[in-house]
Scaffold this motif. Structure first.
Motif, PDB file in Angstrom:
ATOM      1  N   GLY A  36       1.169  -1.258   0.040  1.00  0.00           N
ATOM      2  CA  GLY A  36       0.040   0.035   0.248  1.00  0.00           C
ATOM      3  C   GLY A  36       0.633   1.479   0.077  1.00  0.00           C
ATOM      4  N   ARG A  37       2.086   1.280  -0.278  1.00  0.00           N
ATOM      5  CA  ARG A  37       2.387   2.238  -0.470  1.00  0.00           C
ATOM      6  C   ARG A  37       3.505   2.617  -1.856  1.00  0.00           C
ATOM      7  NH1 ARG A  37       6.539   1.143   4.935  1.00  0.00           N
ATOM      8  NH2 ARG A  37       4.981   0.189   5.980  1.00  0.00           N
ATOM      9  N   GLY A  38       2.897   1.811  -2.932  1.00  0.00           N
ATOM     10  CA  GLY A  38       3.518   2.386  -4.176  1.00  0.00           C
ATOM     11  C   GLY A  38       4.586   2.171  -4.585  1.00  0.00           C
ATOM     12  N   TYR A  39       5.600   0.858  -3.533  1.00  0.00           N
ATOM     13  CA  TYR A  39       6.736   0.689  -3.527  1.00  0.00           C
ATOM     14  C   TYR A  39       6.626  -0.895  -4.884  1.00  0.00           C
ATOM     15  CZ  TYR A  39       8.578   1.467   0.923  1.00  0.00           C
ATOM     16  OH  TYR A  39       8.613   3.074   1.398  1.00  0.00           O
ATOM     17  N   ALA A  40       5.327  -1.118  -5.135  1.00  0.00           N
ATOM     18  CA  ALA A  40       5.430  -2.509  -6.045  1.00  0.00           C
ATOM     19  C   ALA A  40       5.756  -1.726  -7.532  1.00  0.00           C
ATOM     20  CB  ALA A  40       4.991  -3.554  -5.791  1.00  0.00           C
ATOM     21  N   GLY A  41       4.637  -0.850  -7.480  1.00  0.00           N
ATOM     22  CA  GLY A  41       4.812  -0.113  -9.105  1.00  0.00           C
ATOM     23  C   GLY A  41       5.997   0.399  -9.420  1.00  0.00           C
ATOM     24  N   GLU A  42       6.771   1.260  -7.946  1.00  0.00           N
ATOM     25  CA  GLU A  42       7.862   1.732  -7.735  1.00  0.00           C
ATOM     26  C   GLU A  42       9.022   0.618  -8.851  1.00  0.00           C
ATOM     27  OE1 GLU A  42      11.095   4.537  -5.462  1.00  0.00           O
ATOM     28  OE2 GLU A  42       8.633   4.759  -5.363  1.00  0.00           O
ATOM     29  N   ALA A  43       9.357  -0.374  -8.344  1.00  0.00           N
ATOM     30  CA  ALA A  43      10.237  -1.122  -8.630  1.00  0.00           C
ATOM     31  C   ALA A  43       9.757  -2.184  -9.694  1.00  0.00           C
ATOM     32  CB  ALA A  43       9.888  -2.577  -7.578  1.00  0.00           C
ATOM     33  N   LEU A  44       8.420  -1.772 -10.230  1.00  0.00           N
ATOM     34  CA  LEU A  44       8.446  -2.289 -11.390  1.00  0.00           C
ATOM     35  C   LEU A  44       8.083  -1.602 -13.058  1.00  0.00           C
ATOM     36  CD1 LEU A  44       6.672  -4.537 -13.531  1.00  0.00           C
ATOM     37  CD2 LEU A  44       4.429  -3.629 -12.928  1.00  0.00           C
ATOM     38  N   MET A  45       7.823  -0.397 -12.420  1.00  0.00           N
ATOM     39  CA  MET A  45       8.965   0.748 -13.557  1.00  0.00           C
ATOM     40  C   MET A  45      10.311   0.755 -14.087  1.00  0.00           C
ATOM     41  SD  MET A  45       6.005   1.879 -15.249  1.00  0.00           S
ATOM     42  CE  MET A  45       7.247   3.228 -15.325  1.00  0.00           C
ATOM     43  N   ALA A  46      10.869   0.588 -13.033  1.00  0.00           N
ATOM     44  CA  ALA A  46      12.434   0.388 -12.643  1.00  0.00           C
ATOM     45  C   ALA A  46      12.589  -1.274 -13.925  1.00  0.00           C
ATOM     46  CB  ALA A  46      12.556   0.556 -11.195  1.00  0.00           C
ATOM     47  N   VAL A  47      11.728  -1.824 -13.779  1.00  0.00           N
ATOM     48  CA  VAL A  47      12.546  -2.880 -14.385  1.00  0.00           C
ATOM     49  C   VAL A  47      12.190  -2.835 -15.396  1.00  0.00           C
ATOM     50  CG1 VAL A  47      12.214  -5.746 -14.437  1.00  0.00           C
ATOM     51  CG2 VAL A  47      12.683  -4.689 -11.806  1.00  0.00           C
ATOM     52  N   LEU A  48      10.886  -2.916 -16.001  1.00  0.00           N
ATOM     53  CA  LEU A  48      10.505  -2.598 -17.247  1.00  0.00           C
ATOM     54  C   LEU A  48      11.434  -1.428 -18.122  1.00  0.00           C
ATOM     55  CD1 LEU A  48       6.608  -1.576 -17.025  1.00  0.00           C
ATOM     56  CD2 LEU A  48       7.394  -3.718 -17.477  1.00  0.00           C
ATOM     57  N   ARG A  49      11.708  -0.461 -16.825  1.00  0.00           N
ATOM     58  CA  ARG A  49      12.984  -0.033 -18.025  1.00  0.00           C
ATOM     59  C   ARG A  49      14.084  -0.753 -18.364  1.00  0.00           C
ATOM     60  NH1 ARG A  49      14.020   5.451 -18.276  1.00  0.00           N
ATOM     61  NH2 ARG A  49      12.607   6.161 -17.279  1.00  0.00           N
ATOM     62  N   PHE A  50      14.237  -1.074 -17.576  1.00  0.00           N
ATOM     63  CA  PHE A  50      15.902  -2.491 -17.566  1.00  0.00           C
ATOM     64  C   PHE A  50      15.133  -3.633 -18.803  1.00  0.00           C
ATOM     65  CE2 PHE A  50      17.497  -6.529 -16.430  1.00  0.00           C
ATOM     66  CZ  PHE A  50      18.856  -5.993 -16.941  1.00  0.00           C
ATOM     67  N   GLY A  51      14.377  -3.944 -19.062  1.00  0.00           N
ATOM     68  CA  GLY A  51      13.778  -4.793 -19.427  1.00  0.00           C
ATOM     69  C   GLY A  51      13.412  -4.040 -21.216  1.00  0.00           C
ATOM     70  N   PHE A  52      13.591  -3.316 -21.256  1.00  0.00           N
ATOM     71  CA  PHE A  52      13.475  -2.997 -22.315  1.00  0.00           C
ATOM     72  C   PHE A  52      14.509  -1.745 -22.917  1.00  0.00           C
ATOM     73  CE2 PHE A  52       8.503  -2.037 -21.245  1.00  0.00           C
ATOM     74  CZ  PHE A  52       8.193  -3.441 -22.558  1.00  0.00           C
ATOM     75  N   GLU A  53      14.923  -1.432 -21.983  1.00  0.00           N
ATOM     76  CA  GLU A  53      16.146  -0.903 -22.357  1.00  0.00           C
ATOM     77  C   GLU A  53      17.576  -1.597 -22.650  1.00  0.00           C
ATOM     78  OE1 GLU A  53      16.098   3.358 -20.109  1.00  0.00           O
ATOM     79  OE2 GLU A  53      14.317   3.942 -21.596  1.00  0.00           O
ATOM     80  N   THR A  54      17.555  -1.862 -21.456  1.00  0.00           N
ATOM     81  CA  THR A  54      18.732  -2.758 -21.467  1.00  0.00           C
ATOM     82  C   THR A  54      18.725  -4.013 -22.233  1.00  0.00           C
ATOM     83  OG1 THR A  54      19.780  -1.700 -19.449  1.00  0.00           O
ATOM     84  CG2 THR A  54      20.839  -3.661 -19.822  1.00  0.00           C
ATOM     85  N   LEU A  55      17.766  -4.957 -21.625  1.00  0.00           N
ATOM     86  CA  LEU A  55      17.778  -6.201 -22.143  1.00  0.00           C
ATOM     87  C   LEU A  55      17.430  -5.974 -23.694  1.00  0.00           C
ATOM     88  CD1 LEU A  55      16.814  -8.152 -19.354  1.00  0.00           C
ATOM     89  CD2 LEU A  55      18.828  -7.804 -19.923  1.00  0.00           C
ATOM     90  N   ASP A  56      16.522  -5.151 -24.815  1.00  0.00           N
ATOM     91  CA  ASP A  56      15.663  -4.807 -25.804  1.00  0.00           C
ATOM     92  C   ASP A  56      15.233  -5.587 -26.157  1.00  0.00           C
ATOM     93  OD1 ASP A  56      16.153  -2.809 -28.276  1.00  0.00           O
ATOM     94  OD2 ASP A  56      17.206  -4.788 -29.411  1.00  0.00           O
ATOM     95  N   LEU A  57      13.548  -6.009 -25.035  1.00  0.00           N
ATOM     96  CA  LEU A  57      13.029  -7.150 -24.597  1.00  0.00           C
ATOM     97  C   LEU A  57      12.077  -6.369 -25.933  1.00  0.00           C
ATOM     98  CD1 LEU A  57      13.252  -8.014 -21.407  1.00  0.00           C
ATOM     99  CD2 LEU A  57      13.318  -9.276 -23.545  1.00  0.00           C
ATOM    100  N   ASN A  58      11.239  -6.996 -27.046  1.00  0.00           N
ATOM    101  CA  ASN A  58       9.772  -6.378 -27.127  1.00  0.00           C
ATOM    102  C   ASN A  58       8.205  -6.216 -26.634  1.00  0.00           C
ATOM    103  OD1 ASN A  58       8.598  -5.119 -29.535  1.00  0.00           O
ATOM    104  ND2 ASN A  58       7.464  -7.421 -28.953  1.00  0.00           N
ATOM    105  N   LYS A  59       8.168  -7.347 -25.661  1.00  0.00           N
ATOM    106  CA  LYS A  59       7.040  -7.125 -24.719  1.00  0.00           C
ATOM    107  C   LYS A  59       7.574  -7.921 -23.055  1.00  0.00           C
ATOM    108  CE  LYS A  59       3.266 -10.068 -24.571  1.00  0.00           C
ATOM    109  NZ  LYS A  59       2.114 -11.232 -24.974  1.00  0.00           N
ATOM    110  N   ILE A  60       7.311  -7.135 -22.268  1.00  0.00           N
ATOM    111  CA  ILE A  60       7.376  -7.767 -20.842  1.00  0.00           C
ATOM    112  C   ILE A  60       5.563  -8.346 -20.329  1.00  0.00           C
ATOM    113  CG2 ILE A  60       7.922  -7.385 -18.759  1.00  0.00           C
ATOM    114  CD1 ILE A  60       9.739  -5.257 -19.767  1.00  0.00           C
ATOM    115  N   PHE A  61       5.641  -9.133 -20.097  1.00  0.00           N
ATOM    116  CA  PHE A  61       3.751  -9.277 -19.434  1.00  0.00           C
ATOM    117  C   PHE A  61       4.183 -10.928 -18.162  1.00  0.00           C
ATOM    118  CE2 PHE A  61       6.225 -13.598 -20.924  1.00  0.00           C
ATOM    119  CZ  PHE A  61       6.106 -14.912 -20.379  1.00  0.00           C
ATOM    120  N   ALA A  62       2.835 -10.378 -17.257  1.00  0.00           N
ATOM    121  CA  ALA A  62       3.312 -10.879 -15.868  1.00  0.00           C
ATOM    122  C   ALA A  62       1.274 -11.303 -15.246  1.00  0.00           C
ATOM    123  CB  ALA A  62       2.959  -9.424 -14.818  1.00  0.00           C
ATOM    124  N   THR A  63       1.334 -12.210 -14.823  1.00  0.00           N
ATOM    125  CA  THR A  63       0.322 -12.734 -14.167  1.00  0.00           C
ATOM    126  C   THR A  63       0.047 -13.136 -12.787  1.00  0.00           C
ATOM    127  OG1 THR A  63       0.903 -15.068 -13.544  1.00  0.00           O
ATOM    128  CG2 THR A  63       0.441 -14.518 -16.154  1.00  0.00           C
TER     129      THR A  63
END
Length: 189
Positions: A107-134
């Motif tokens: 309830g403090r926004g930490y999960a979203g903050e961490a998710l945004m950082a990992v999305l950036r890492f995935g798209f910018e560093t790893l050059d991924l096209n798609k990231i998914f979660a369940t």
């Protein structure tokens, strides 16, 4: 071998987990029924031996580039608060992301903050096209975190995982690199 990056957000450090995290990981997972109920590969109860084995798997994933798991730490105190991992399927330039936080950090926004950082890492560093979660149907808060990060509901998968002696339905979310825009998440998750 992939270098161990350190990702930073306004409040968090995302770093590879270390041996010094094992007691915190074990304590956080065992502090609530929610983590093992909502994460399909976490035993309940979770032992120190489970954490030690998991740490070996984490380091093997970093070395091979097959999984990038980050310990989430409060930037000010250095306190361990949870985990987030990205699991690429390189031949398809996609990856699955998963995360959990200790109960007291919800309830403090930490999960979203961490998710945004990992999305950036995935798209910018790893050059991924798609990231998914369940997420399991009994954990809609996780879906809200995914939506706040820009992920879109991709589908409902019936009996996708056998977990805790029953088949579990999940909702799947995704974001494509062409849809991704770095944003700052503020507020509660």
């Amino acid at each position: 071998m992939f270098p161990y990056p350190e990702l930073r957000t306004s409040r968090l450090l995302l770093v590879p987990p270390a041996e010094t995290d094992l007691d915190d990981i074990t304590a956080q997972i065992n502090s609530t029924e929610e983590i093992p109920r909502n994460i399909f590969n976490i035993p309940n109860p979770y032992t120190l031996a489970d954490a030690e084995n998991w740490l070996v798997i984490c380091h093997e994933g970093w070395k091979s580039g097959s999984a990038f798991r980050f310990a989430l730490r409060d930037k000010r105190s250095g306190r361990f608060i949870g985990m987030i991992g990205l699991h690429p399927v390189n031949e398809h330039r996609k990856a699955e992301v998963g995360y959990w936080l200790g109960k007291e950090f919800h309830g403090r926004g930490y999960a979203g903050e961490a998710l945004m950082a990992v999305l950036r890492f995935g798209f910018e560093t790893l050059d991924l096209n798609k990231i998914f979660a369940t997420h399991f149907t009994q954990n809609p808060a996780s879906g809200k975190v995914m939506e706040k990060a820009g992920m879109k509901h991709e589908g409902f998968l019936k009996q996708e995982y056998y977990h805790q002696n029953e088949f579990q339905d999940v909702h799947r979310y995704c974001i494509l690199k062409s849809q991704w825009q770095p944003v700052s998440l503020k507020g509660k998750d």
